[in-house]
Design a protein around this motif. Structure first.
Motif, PDB file in Angstrom:
ATOM      1  N   VAL A 103      49.912  35.708 -12.929  1.00 45.69           N
ATOM      2  CA  VAL A 103      50.120  37.156 -12.945  1.00 45.69           C
ATOM      3  C   VAL A 103      51.425  37.502 -12.237  1.00 45.69           C
ATOM      4  N   ALA A 104      51.640  36.882 -11.076  1.00 43.62           N
ATOM      5  CA  ALA A 104      52.892  37.106 -10.348  1.00 43.62           C
ATOM      6  C   ALA A 104      54.085  36.653 -11.180  1.00 43.62           C
ATOM      7  N   LEU A 105      53.943  35.530 -11.877  1.00 47.14           N
ATOM      8  CA  LEU A 105      55.031  35.036 -12.732  1.00 47.14           C
ATOM      9  C   LEU A 105      55.333  36.024 -13.851  1.00 47.14           C
ATOM     10  N   LEU A 179      35.944  40.059  -5.660  1.00 44.21           N
ATOM     11  CA  LEU A 179      37.305  39.529  -5.779  1.00 44.21           C
ATOM     12  C   LEU A 179      37.486  38.768  -7.083  1.00 44.21           C
ATOM     13  N   ALA A 180      36.467  38.014  -7.486  1.00 40.98           N
ATOM     14  CA  ALA A 180      36.546  37.284  -8.751  1.00 40.98           C
ATOM     15  C   ALA A 180      36.654  38.240  -9.928  1.00 40.98           C
ATOM     16  N   ALA A 181      35.918  39.358  -9.865  1.00 44.73           N
ATOM     17  CA  ALA A 181      36.006  40.355 -10.929  1.00 44.73           C
ATOM     18  C   ALA A 181      37.410  40.956 -10.998  1.00 44.73           C
ATOM     19  N   LEU A 182      37.986  41.281  -9.836  1.00 51.86           N
ATOM     20  CA  LEU A 182      39.346  41.828  -9.802  1.00 51.86           C
ATOM     21  C   LEU A 182      40.359  40.802 -10.294  1.00 51.86           C
ATOM     22  N   ASN A 184      39.837  38.351 -12.487  1.00 53.01           N
ATOM     23  CA  ASN A 184      39.722  38.264 -13.938  1.00 53.01           C
ATOM     24  C   ASN A 184      40.421  39.435 -14.614  1.00 53.01           C
ATOM     25  N   ALA A 185      40.217  40.622 -14.060  1.00 56.37           N
ATOM     26  CA  ALA A 185      40.814  41.815 -14.658  1.00 56.37           C
ATOM     27  C   ALA A 185      42.335  41.757 -14.613  1.00 56.37           C
ATOM     28  N   LEU A 186      42.890  41.356 -13.487  1.00 51.34           N
ATOM     29  CA  LEU A 186      44.347  41.290 -13.368  1.00 51.34           C
ATOM     30  C   LEU A 186      44.929  40.228 -14.296  1.00 51.34           C
ATOM     31  N   VAL A 187      44.310  39.059 -14.330  1.00 50.81           N
ATOM     32  CA  VAL A 187      44.831  37.982 -15.178  1.00 50.81           C
ATOM     33  C   VAL A 187      44.808  38.398 -16.646  1.00 50.81           C
ATOM     34  N   GLU A 188      43.672  38.900 -17.092  1.00 49.40           N
ATOM     35  CA  GLU A 188      43.534  39.201 -18.516  1.00 49.40           C
ATOM     36  C   GLU A 188      44.339  40.425 -18.933  1.00 49.40           C
ATOM     37  N   VAL A 254      42.564  47.530 -16.150  1.00 48.11           N
ATOM     38  CA  VAL A 254      42.181  46.711 -14.991  1.00 48.11           C
ATOM     39  C   VAL A 254      40.935  47.294 -14.333  1.00 48.11           C
ATOM     40  N   ILE A 255      40.902  48.612 -14.192  1.00 51.27           N
ATOM     41  CA  ILE A 255      39.733  49.257 -13.589  1.00 51.27           C
ATOM     42  C   ILE A 255      38.495  49.024 -14.440  1.00 51.27           C
TER      43      ILE A 255
END
Length: 282
Positions: A103-105, A179-182, A184-188, A254-255
Motif C-alpha cells: 500500500v505504501a509502495l 486491525l486485520a479488517a482495516l 484488508n480494506a486498505l490493501v484491497e 475503505v470504511i
C-alpha cells in the motif's frame, strides 16, 4: 625585470568534446511511458493482490480435484500462528504491518509527480461525515446480499465453509481483528481500486474495461473460498470500482470494507462455539 608574455585568451569550441552531453536528456516517448507504467502495475500486483489471485486460483483447482465436495471443505481467514499468546500477537502484528508495505509502495508511486497520492485517490479526511455515511450505506448494500449469497453457495455446494477467525480468546483478539479488517480494506481498496484504476486510466484503457478489470481482480483473490465468493466479490468490485470512477474517492470504500470485515471477524469471534456449530458456521 622582463615581462612574461600574456597567456592566450580562452576560446570556446562550437563542437563539444566527444562523449560530453549537450544538455538534458530528451523526454521519454509516450510508448516508453506506457511500457514503464505497465511494468510498474505488474510489479505492484505481483507483490500484493495479483500474487494472492494466482495462489487462490491454484488453491481452488486443488480443492476441486481433491475428491471432497467444496461444501465439505473449510478455510480460516485469521488463523492463530502460535499457541503462546504473546508470540501469536507478535506474529499477527508483523503480518499486518508487512501486508501494508505494498500500500505504501502504491501511494509512493502515485505521488511521483509531486502530487499527494492520498488526495489524488481521495484517501484523505476532508469529508469525514459524508465518507462515513456513504461507507456505512455501501457496507449495508453489500453485506446483506453477501450473507445471502454465502448461504446459497453453501447450500448448492459452491462455497467452502469460511471460518472468519481462529484466534485464541485473549485480551488482544478483538483489537487485532479490527486491525486485520482495516489492513484488508486498505490493501484491497487502495491497490485494486485507487492505484490500479488510476494507472489503467493513464494507460488509456476504456472505463468499462477498467471497472471490469478491478472487479475481476477482486474476485480472483477470493477464489480459494469457492465459486460463490468469487462471484460475490466480483459484483462488489463492480460497485466499488464504479463508485470510484464517478467520485474519485477511495475513503468511503475503505470504511465500507472495514465495517464488513469487522462485523465478520469480530462477530464470528464473539459468537459462542456451540452457537456457530448450530448455525453451521464451524
Amino acid at each position: 625585470m622582463v615581462d612574461e608574455p600574456a597567456a592566450p585568451a580562452a576560446t570556446t569550441s562550437a563542437t563539444p568534446p566527444r562523449g560530453a552531453t549537450t544538455g538534458t536528456a530528451p523526454p521519454p516517448s509516450p510508448a516508453a511511458v506506457r511500457r514503464r507504467l505497465g511494468a510498474e502495475v505488474w510489479i505492484v500486483l505481483g507483490l500484493s493482490l495479483g500474487r494472492s489471485g494466482v495462489y487462490a486460483l491454484v488453491n481452488i483447482v486443488a480443492r476441486l480435484t481433491e475428491g471432497a465436495p467444496l461444501a465439505d471443505q473449510s478455510t480460516t481467514l485469521n488463523p492463530s500462528r502460535s499457541p503462546r499468546p504473546y508470540l501469536d500477537l507478535t506474529y499477527q502484528l508483523l503480518s499486518i504491518g508487512f501486508a501494508l508495505v505494498p500500500v505504501a509502495l502504491a501511494l509512493y508511486l502515485l505521488s511521483a509527480n509531486g502530487r499527494s497520492a492520498v488526495r489524488r485517490i481521495g484517501l484523505d479526511g476532508t469529508r469525514p461525515g459524508r465518507d462515513l455515511g456513504i461507507g456505512m450505506g455501501l457496507a449495508a448494500a453489500i453485506g446483506i446480499p453477501g450473507l445471502a449469497l454465502y448461504a446459497v453457495g453453501r447450500a448448492v455446494g459452491w462455497t467452502v465453509e469460511v471460518q472468519a477467525s481462529a484466534l485464541n480468546s485473549v485480551w488482544w483478539t478483538v483489537p487485532v481483528l479490527i486491525l486485520a479488517a482495516l489492513q484488508n480494506a486498505l490493501v484491497e481498496e487502495v491497490i485494486a481500486v485507487g492505484y490500479l484504476m488510476e494507472r489503467l486510466r493513464e494507460l488509456r484503457w476504456s472505463p468499462v474495461v477498467i471497472v471490469l478489470t478491478s472487479a475481476l481482480l477482486r474476485g480472483s483473490y477470493h477464489l480459494y473460498q469457492g465459486i460463490g465468493p468469487f462471484i460475490g466479490n466480483a459484483v462488489m468490485g463492480v460497485v466499488f470500482a464504479e463508485y470510484y470512477r464517478r467520485r474519485r474517492r477511495v475513503m468511503p470504500l475503505v470504511i465500507a470494507h472495514t465495517v464488513l470485515d469487522i462485523v465478520a471477524f469480530v462477530g464470528y469471534a464473539l459468537i459462542p462455539a456451540e452457537w456457530r456449530t448450530a448455525l453451521g458456521l464451524s
